[in-house]
Scaffold this motif. Structure first.
Motif, PDB file in Angstrom:
ATOM      1  N   THR A  61       0.824  -1.198   0.000  1.00 42.46           N
ATOM      2  CA  THR A  61       0.000   0.000   0.000  1.00 42.46           C
ATOM      3  C   THR A  61       0.862   1.254   0.000  1.00 42.46           C
ATOM      4  OG1 THR A  61      -1.623  -1.226   1.300  1.00 42.46           O
ATOM      5  CG2 THR A  61      -1.906   1.150   1.186  1.00 42.46           C
ATOM      6  N   ARG A  62       0.502   2.220  -0.842  1.00 40.18           N
ATOM      7  CA  ARG A  62       1.277   3.455  -0.943  1.00 40.18           C
ATOM      8  C   ARG A  62       0.850   4.453   0.128  1.00 40.18           C
ATOM      9  NH1 ARG A  62      -0.220   2.943  -6.339  1.00 40.18           N
ATOM     10  NH2 ARG A  62      -1.691   4.656  -6.043  1.00 40.18           N
ATOM     11  N   PHE A  63       1.848   5.068   0.768  1.00 37.22           N
ATOM     12  CA  PHE A  63       1.637   6.198   1.675  1.00 37.22           C
ATOM     13  C   PHE A  63       2.711   7.228   1.316  1.00 37.22           C
ATOM     14  CE2 PHE A  63       0.082   2.509   4.066  1.00 37.22           C
ATOM     15  CZ  PHE A  63      -1.174   2.933   4.444  1.00 37.22           C
ATOM     16  N   SER A  64       2.610   7.771   0.106  1.00 39.91           N
ATOM     17  CA  SER A  64       3.695   8.584  -0.441  1.00 39.91           C
ATOM     18  C   SER A  64       3.849   9.934   0.238  1.00 39.91           C
ATOM     19  CB  SER A  64       3.493   8.790  -1.949  1.00 39.91           C
ATOM     20  OG  SER A  64       2.271   9.459  -2.197  1.00 39.91           O
ATOM     21  N   LYS A  65       2.808  10.381   0.949  1.00 41.26           N
ATOM     22  CA  LYS A  65       2.858  11.698   1.586  1.00 41.26           C
ATOM     23  C   LYS A  65       2.699  11.574   3.100  1.00 41.26           C
ATOM     24  CE  LYS A  65       0.495  13.453  -2.537  1.00 41.26           C
ATOM     25  NZ  LYS A  65       1.670  14.006  -3.211  1.00 41.26           N
ATOM     26  N   GLN A  66       3.203  10.476   3.658  1.00 41.33           N
ATOM     27  CA  GLN A  66       3.009  10.211   5.079  1.00 41.33           C
ATOM     28  C   GLN A  66       3.972  11.018   5.940  1.00 41.33           C
ATOM     29  OE1 GLN A  66       3.897   6.249   7.043  1.00 41.33           O
ATOM     30  NE2 GLN A  66       1.648   6.144   6.970  1.00 41.33           N
ATOM     31  N   SER A  67       3.455  11.565   7.024  1.00 42.13           N
ATOM     32  CA  SER A  67       4.275  12.315   7.969  1.00 42.13           C
ATOM     33  C   SER A  67       5.124  11.349   8.791  1.00 42.13           C
ATOM     34  CB  SER A  67       3.370  13.128   8.900  1.00 42.13           C
ATOM     35  OG  SER A  67       2.452  12.273   9.560  1.00 42.13           O
ATOM     36  N   PRO A  68       6.149  11.839   9.486  1.00 39.92           N
ATOM     37  CA  PRO A  68       6.937  10.955  10.364  1.00 39.92           C
ATOM     38  C   PRO A  68       6.074  10.346  11.464  1.00 39.92           C
ATOM     39  CG  PRO A  68       8.067  13.047   9.994  1.00 39.92           C
ATOM     40  CD  PRO A  68       6.682  13.214   9.442  1.00 39.92           C
ATOM     41  N   HIS A  69       6.526   9.210  11.980  1.00 37.90           N
ATOM     42  CA  HIS A  69       5.839   8.562  13.108  1.00 37.90           C
ATOM     43  C   HIS A  69       6.385   9.178  14.406  1.00 37.90           C
ATOM     44  CE1 HIS A  69       5.203   5.845   9.758  1.00 37.90           C
ATOM     45  NE2 HIS A  69       4.277   5.202  10.454  1.00 37.90           N
ATOM     46  N   TYR A  70       5.940  10.399  14.679  1.00 35.71           N
ATOM     47  CA  TYR A  70       6.538  11.210  15.729  1.00 35.71           C
ATOM     48  C   TYR A  70       6.586  10.526  17.094  1.00 35.71           C
ATOM     49  CZ  TYR A  70       5.758  15.069  12.412  1.00 35.71           C
ATOM     50  OH  TYR A  70       5.749  15.876  11.310  1.00 35.71           O
ATOM     51  N   THR A  71       5.578   9.756  17.409  1.00 36.84           N
ATOM     52  CA  THR A  71       5.483   9.187  18.763  1.00 36.84           C
ATOM     53  C   THR A  71       5.574   7.670  18.784  1.00 36.84           C
ATOM     54  OG1 THR A  71       3.061   9.042  18.653  1.00 36.84           O
ATOM     55  CG2 THR A  71       4.002  11.106  19.491  1.00 36.84           C
ATOM     56  N   THR A  72       5.715   7.039  17.610  1.00 38.25           N
ATOM     57  CA  THR A  72       5.693   5.572  17.575  1.00 38.25           C
ATOM     58  C   THR A  72       6.962   4.952  17.006  1.00 38.25           C
ATOM     59  OG1 THR A  72       4.554   5.604  15.428  1.00 38.25           O
ATOM     60  CG2 THR A  72       3.178   5.501  17.413  1.00 38.25           C
ATOM     61  N   LYS A  73       7.893   5.772  16.531  1.00 38.31           N
ATOM     62  CA  LYS A  73       9.180   5.255  16.061  1.00 38.31           C
ATOM     63  C   LYS A  73      10.300   6.114  16.640  1.00 38.31           C
ATOM     64  CE  LYS A  73       7.927   2.965  11.724  1.00 38.31           C
ATOM     65  NZ  LYS A  73       8.147   2.914  10.259  1.00 38.31           N
ATOM     66  N   VAL A  74      11.286   5.457  17.221  1.00 37.20           N
ATOM     67  CA  VAL A  74      12.370   6.187  17.883  1.00 37.20           C
ATOM     68  C   VAL A  74      13.068   7.139  16.915  1.00 37.20           C
ATOM     69  CG1 VAL A  74      14.584   5.943  19.063  1.00 37.20           C
ATOM     70  CG2 VAL A  74      12.714   4.370  19.594  1.00 37.20           C
ATOM     71  N   LYS A  75      13.293   6.683  15.685  1.00 38.08           N
ATOM     72  CA  LYS A  75      14.043   7.501  14.723  1.00 38.08           C
ATOM     73  C   LYS A  75      13.276   8.754  14.304  1.00 38.08           C
ATOM     74  CE  LYS A  75      12.555   5.148  10.467  1.00 38.08           C
ATOM     75  NZ  LYS A  75      11.971   6.362   9.858  1.00 38.08           N
ATOM     76  N   ASP A  76      11.954   8.772  14.527  1.00 37.50           N
ATOM     77  CA  ASP A  76      11.143   9.912  14.116  1.00 37.50           C
ATOM     78  C   ASP A  76      10.803  10.874  15.256  1.00 37.50           C
ATOM     79  OD1 ASP A  76      11.130   9.020  11.532  1.00 37.50           O
ATOM     80  OD2 ASP A  76       9.134   8.099  11.628  1.00 37.50           O
ATOM     81  N   ILE A  77      11.303  10.588  16.454  1.00 35.80           N
ATOM     82  CA  ILE A  77      11.024  11.494  17.578  1.00 35.80           C
ATOM     83  C   ILE A  77      11.638  12.869  17.293  1.00 35.80           C
ATOM     84  CG2 ILE A  77      11.511  11.955  20.024  1.00 35.80           C
ATOM     85  CD1 ILE A  77      11.412   8.982  20.519  1.00 35.80           C
ATOM     86  N   PRO A  78      10.841  13.933  17.381  1.00 39.27           N
ATOM     87  CA  PRO A  78      11.377  15.278  17.097  1.00 39.27           C
ATOM     88  C   PRO A  78      12.519  15.642  18.047  1.00 39.27           C
ATOM     89  CG  PRO A  78       8.976  15.304  17.222  1.00 39.27           C
ATOM     90  CD  PRO A  78       9.413  13.962  17.732  1.00 39.27           C
ATOM     91  N   ILE A  79      13.507  16.318  17.529  1.00 37.59           N
ATOM     92  CA  ILE A  79      14.665  16.757  18.321  1.00 37.59           C
ATOM     93  C   ILE A  79      14.622  18.271  18.442  1.00 37.59           C
ATOM     94  CG2 ILE A  79      17.183  16.872  18.419  1.00 37.59           C
ATOM     95  CD1 ILE A  79      17.232  14.261  16.798  1.00 37.59           C
ATOM     96  N   ALA A  80      14.691  18.761  19.676  1.00 34.48           N
ATOM     97  CA  ALA A  80      14.717  20.212  19.926  1.00 34.48           C
ATOM     98  C   ALA A  80      16.155  20.658  20.168  1.00 34.48           C
ATOM     99  CB  ALA A  80      13.833  20.548  21.126  1.00 34.48           C
ATOM    100  N   ARG A  81      16.561  21.644  19.472  1.00 34.64           N
ATOM    101  CA  ARG A  81      17.922  22.189  19.639  1.00 34.64           C
ATOM    102  C   ARG A  81      17.845  23.624  20.144  1.00 34.64           C
ATOM    103  NH1 ARG A  81      18.426  18.958  14.985  1.00 34.64           N
ATOM    104  NH2 ARG A  81      20.062  17.395  15.143  1.00 34.64           N
ATOM    105  N   VAL A  82      18.680  23.937  21.103  1.00 34.10           N
ATOM    106  CA  VAL A  82      18.698  25.267  21.693  1.00 34.10           C
ATOM    107  C   VAL A  82      20.014  25.948  21.368  1.00 34.10           C
ATOM    108  CG1 VAL A  82      18.555  26.592  23.834  1.00 34.10           C
ATOM    109  CG2 VAL A  82      17.227  24.478  23.587  1.00 34.10           C
ATOM    110  N   GLY A  83      19.945  27.199  20.934  1.00 36.37           N
ATOM    111  CA  GLY A  83      21.167  27.960  20.663  1.00 36.37           C
ATOM    112  C   GLY A  83      21.724  27.729  19.291  1.00 36.37           C
TER     113      GLY A  83
END
Length: 423
Positions: free
Chosen positions: A401-423
């Motif tokens: 099945t195609r999901f060509s425009k799928q967003s990251p799995h922000y909360t369900t895959k470790v590699k997709d967890i958002p990273i916050a950078r300061v400075g």
């Protein structure tokens, strides 16, 4: 003690999930697509205003999408279900009794909350969910589930309500009933709507005030319950423990048409594994299973579809056993010369995992095997689906099945967890 119900409904849920982590989607028209990026299944308010409707084929909307810079997203169900769980966790702080009605709706028992505090309590629920999860919600409160549902629908539409409407012993209840189309009532489908309107019953107030015997004779006990609920008599209680499903199904269209037996067997094994996972999550086993294959009914190619029934000697949720039987069935169903669009599985006869009827001539399953499957499920839940799988199950194939425009799995895959950078 009088019963009081609240219905908490997540607004445009799939779109709201996408907006939690992607701030560029805020205030933009957004649509979310079905499997294979085919049809519109969720719309932001901005997209609704442009004329997008549920079920629209996206390929027919290209000009509108381009003209208004509409954000088009593939569905991301694992992400949506995770945020759904987070919303429910917040709601559990407001009531110990919750019914998980759907992925974006929950009924709460608010019995015991003072009448004069109900609206404020609803606003606290709304504010807390939005603050802790980022998901906007509407809250409807009433003496019955039907009235809470009605109040929620009006809360979404009314600017004055600001997302929360309490009709419990409200002097404005009749006005709310009059403002609700009879077709918008919970439990009134198209057939009943047409029948009621042909008899001069156009809104919820007219339905409530119709003769009881007439409603029962025309709509059986279903209509009688709805009418009683509109009168403030609770007939539909909370289902805190979801009823066991009578059927478990798995079906998806392929990302491209399949014409080889080898690829069809790959798909059969992959979907059979998904079916087994669903069964184990619900602590159920399958006794009888229907497998079907189908070509693209909208195409110009020769058409073919067929099904096979599988009966297991002993009900099971073991993926290796289910996969073997399903693949064998697909081998029999396959006909050369056709291009296949989808395969489906329907478990039509189920047994509880701890109440499986044994067979006199079949050796019971090894308990070690069940322990192994539980460990595999736990590892896949932590590390991601498919981390450990049966060898015949593929994770990347051209037919998937195609999901060509799928967003990251922000909360369900470790590699997709958002990273916050300061400075």
């Amino acid at each position: 003690m009088d019963k009081i119900f609240a219905l908490v409904d997540c607004n445009n849920f799939y779109v709201s999930c996408e907006r939690v982590f992607d701030f560029t989607l805020r205030d933009r028209p957004v649509v979310v697509l079905s499997n294979n990026d085919g049809l519109v299944i969720a719309r932001s308010n901005e997209a609704k205003a442009l004329g997008f409707k549920m079920g629209d084929a996206v390929f027919q909307m290209h000009d509108l999408i381009k003209e208004h810079q509409v954000a088009v997203m593939s569905s991301n169900y694992a992400f949506y279900y995770d945020l759904c769980d987070r919303v429910r966790e917040v709601l559990s702080h407001f009531s110990p009794r919750i019914e998980k009605y759907s992925i974006d709706e929950c009924f709460l028992d608010l019995s015991g909350i003072a009448k004069e505090e109900l609206e404020d309590y609803g606003r606290r629920i709304k504010a807390k969910v939005e603050k802790w999860t980022g998901i906007p919600v509407s809250v409807g409160i009433g003496a019955t589930k039907c009235l809470a549902k009605l109040a929620n629908k009006l809360a979404k539409k009314s600017v004055k309500a600001r997302g929360v409407l309490d009709v419990y012993k409200s002097p404005h209840l009749e006005k709310a009933l009059e403002a609700t189309d009879v077709g918008d009532l919970w439990g009134v489908g198209q057939a009943y709507e047409g029948m009621l309107k042909s008899n001069g019953i156009n809104n919820a107030l007219e339905f409530r005030n119709a003769p009881d015997h007439w409603v029962r004779s025309r709509m059986t006990v279903v209509g009688a319950r709805i009418q009683s609920e509109l009168k403030g008599v609770s007939c539909i209680g909370l289902e805190e423990i979801p009823p066991l499903q009578k059927m478990v199904g798995t079906a998806q269209g392929f990302g491209m048409l399949i014409d080889t037996l080898e690829e069809l067997k790959e798909a059969a094994a992959t979907y059979a594994n998904k079916e087994a996972i669903k069964l184990r999550k619900q602590k159920q086993c399958v006794k009888e299973l229907v497998v079907w294959v189908q070509t693209n009914s909208f195409g110009r190619d020769p058409q073919y579809g067929n099904k096979a029934e599988i009966v297991f000697p002993v009900a099971t949720n073991d993926p290796s056993l289910i996969i073997k039987k399903v693949v064998n069935a697909v081998e029999m169903l396959y006909k050369k010369g056709y291009r296949y669009k989808r395969i489906g599985l329907n478990a039509t006869k189920l047994e509880l995992e701890n109440c499986v009827q044994e067979h006199l001539f079949v050796k019971p399953e090894d308990t070690k095997r069940q322990n192994l499957l539980r460990v595999v499920d736990q590892l896949n839940e932590v590390s991601g689906a498919g981390t450990i799988r049966t060898a015949s199950v593929v994770i990347d194939a051209r037919w998937m099945t195609r999901f060509s425009k799928q967003s990251p799995h922000y909360t369900t895959k470790v590699k997709d967890i958002p990273i916050a950078r300061v400075g």
